[in-house]
Design an enzyme around this catalytic site. Structure first.
Site, PDB file in Angstrom:
ATOM      1  N   HIS A   1      -3.655   0.316   5.526  1.00 42.45           N
ATOM      2  CA  HIS A   1      -3.230   1.436   4.701  1.00 42.45           C
ATOM      3  C   HIS A   1      -4.173   2.611   4.936  1.00 42.45           C
ATOM      4  O   HIS A   1      -5.354   2.437   5.232  1.00 42.45           O
ATOM      5  CB  HIS A   1      -3.237   1.056   3.230  1.00 42.45           C
ATOM      6  CG  HIS A   1      -2.113   0.155   2.836  1.00 42.45           C
ATOM      7  ND1 HIS A   1      -1.701   0.000   1.535  1.00 42.45           N
ATOM      8  CD2 HIS A   1      -1.294  -0.648   3.576  1.00 42.45           C
ATOM      9  CE1 HIS A   1      -0.694  -0.848   1.467  1.00 42.45           C
ATOM     10  NE2 HIS A   1      -0.434  -1.259   2.696  1.00 42.45           N
TER      11      HIS A   1
ATOM     12  N   GLU B   1      -5.593   4.592   2.952  1.00 39.31           N
ATOM     13  CA  GLU B   1      -6.725   4.710   2.030  1.00 39.31           C
ATOM     14  C   GLU B   1      -7.986   4.067   2.599  1.00 39.31           C
ATOM     15  O   GLU B   1      -9.105   4.537   2.324  1.00 39.31           O
ATOM     16  CB  GLU B   1      -6.384   4.061   0.682  1.00 39.31           C
ATOM     17  CG  GLU B   1      -5.347   4.814  -0.130  1.00 39.31           C
ATOM     18  CD  GLU B   1      -3.923   4.428   0.199  1.00 39.31           C
ATOM     19  OE1 GLU B   1      -3.024   4.778  -0.585  1.00 39.31           O
ATOM     20  OE2 GLU B   1      -3.709   3.754   1.235  1.00 39.31           O
TER      21      GLU B   1
ATOM     22  N   CYS C   1      -0.858   2.246  -3.452  1.00 43.33           N
ATOM     23  CA  CYS C   1      -0.322   1.014  -4.035  1.00 43.33           C
ATOM     24  C   CYS C   1      -1.371   0.417  -4.974  1.00 43.33           C
ATOM     25  O   CYS C   1      -2.500   0.902  -5.079  1.00 43.33           O
ATOM     26  CB  CYS C   1       0.038   0.016  -2.937  1.00 43.33           C
ATOM     27  SG  CYS C   1      -1.387  -0.716  -2.081  1.00 43.33           S
TER      28      CYS C   1
ATOM     29  N   CYS D   1      -4.644  -0.631  -3.226  1.00 48.95           N
ATOM     30  CA  CYS D   1      -5.459   0.514  -2.808  1.00 48.95           C
ATOM     31  C   CYS D   1      -6.097   1.193  -4.011  1.00 48.95           C
ATOM     32  O   CYS D   1      -7.210   1.713  -3.912  1.00 48.95           O
ATOM     33  CB  CYS D   1      -4.615   1.504  -2.008  1.00 48.95           C
ATOM     34  SG  CYS D   1      -4.181   0.906  -0.350  1.00 48.95           S
TER      35      CYS D   1
END
Length: 228
Positions: free
Chosen positions: A62, A64, A94, A97
């Protein structure tokens, strides 16, 4: 991030400012791209020049995580410095994260973080909704990007490839901005005691859903008004 055949200098420019095409495509909330983009800016409390960069999610991670690792590398040389970091994300984080972001901020209490999002990621999922509430309770403001935010990103974080387009003020996004703002407000105002659901660990940003619930109903009503 996979640089492919990009030269080191072009790679630096690639990370420094996003292209106009990529920004239009990925930050338009009426489109549901598979990747997640994150633009960010660090402003230091002692007048140092702001630091700006952007990243994109991959099939392995991801976005992040790339962001947090990059900021960690930037801060570790001056761990006592106070700063404000503003993120502009094409999808909201999400639930997992959100937890990683809170862990990072716990490690770096001298960092103030503000998050702007263009759209909400799997926003019907209880775990993701609870993650956003937890993040806000932790002291991280979460907002939907409005037209001035699009303009600021365009002038500051987007590569000026076409000098004739000095600004970006997409009025046609206003209904989407309003609807996502209402949905986010609903999520954040729900009681913190609501139970959080679980998401399969392999769920990633490459599996998107069509915006539904309150947002879908509002869009249907919005479309109906045009028909009438």
């Amino acid at each position: 991030m996979n640089s492919g055949s990009v030269t080191p200098w072009n790679l630096f420019r690639f990370r420094w400012k996003i292209s106009q095409k990529a920004f239009r495509k990925n930050y338009d909330p009426s489109i549901l791209p598979r990747e997640t983009y994150l633009l960010y800016e660090i402003k230091w409390s002692y007048g140092r020049r702001p630091w700006q960069r952007w990243f994109c999610s991959t099939s392995r991670e991801h976005v992040e995580m790339y962001f947090l690792n990059d900021v960690h590398e930037k801060l570790k040389n001056n761990p006592s410095a106070h700063c404000t970091i503003t993120c502009y994300m094409s999808w909201s984080p999400c639930g997992y994260c959100c937890e990683d972001i809170m862990d990072f901020l716990w490690e770096w209490p001298n960092v103030n973080l503000v998050i702007y999002v263009a759209r909400l990621y799997w926003h019907q999922n209880k775990f993701n909704r609870q993650g956003l509430r937890n993040l806000e309770s932790f002291g991280v403001p979460i907002k939907v990007m409005n037209l001035p935010d699009y303009s600021y990103c365009w002038r500051t974080l987007v590569n000026n490839e076409n000098s004739s387009e000095e600004d970006y003020w997409p009025m046609y996004l206003a209904p989407w901005i309003m609807l996502y703002s209402l949905e986010l407000q609903t999520i954040l105002q729900v009681s913190r005691t609501v139970g959080s659901g679980k998401v399969h660990p392999e769920m990633n940003h490459s599996h998107m859903q069509k915006p539904v619930s309150v947002l879908e109903i509002s869009l249907a009503s919005f479309g109906l008004s045009f028909v009438l």
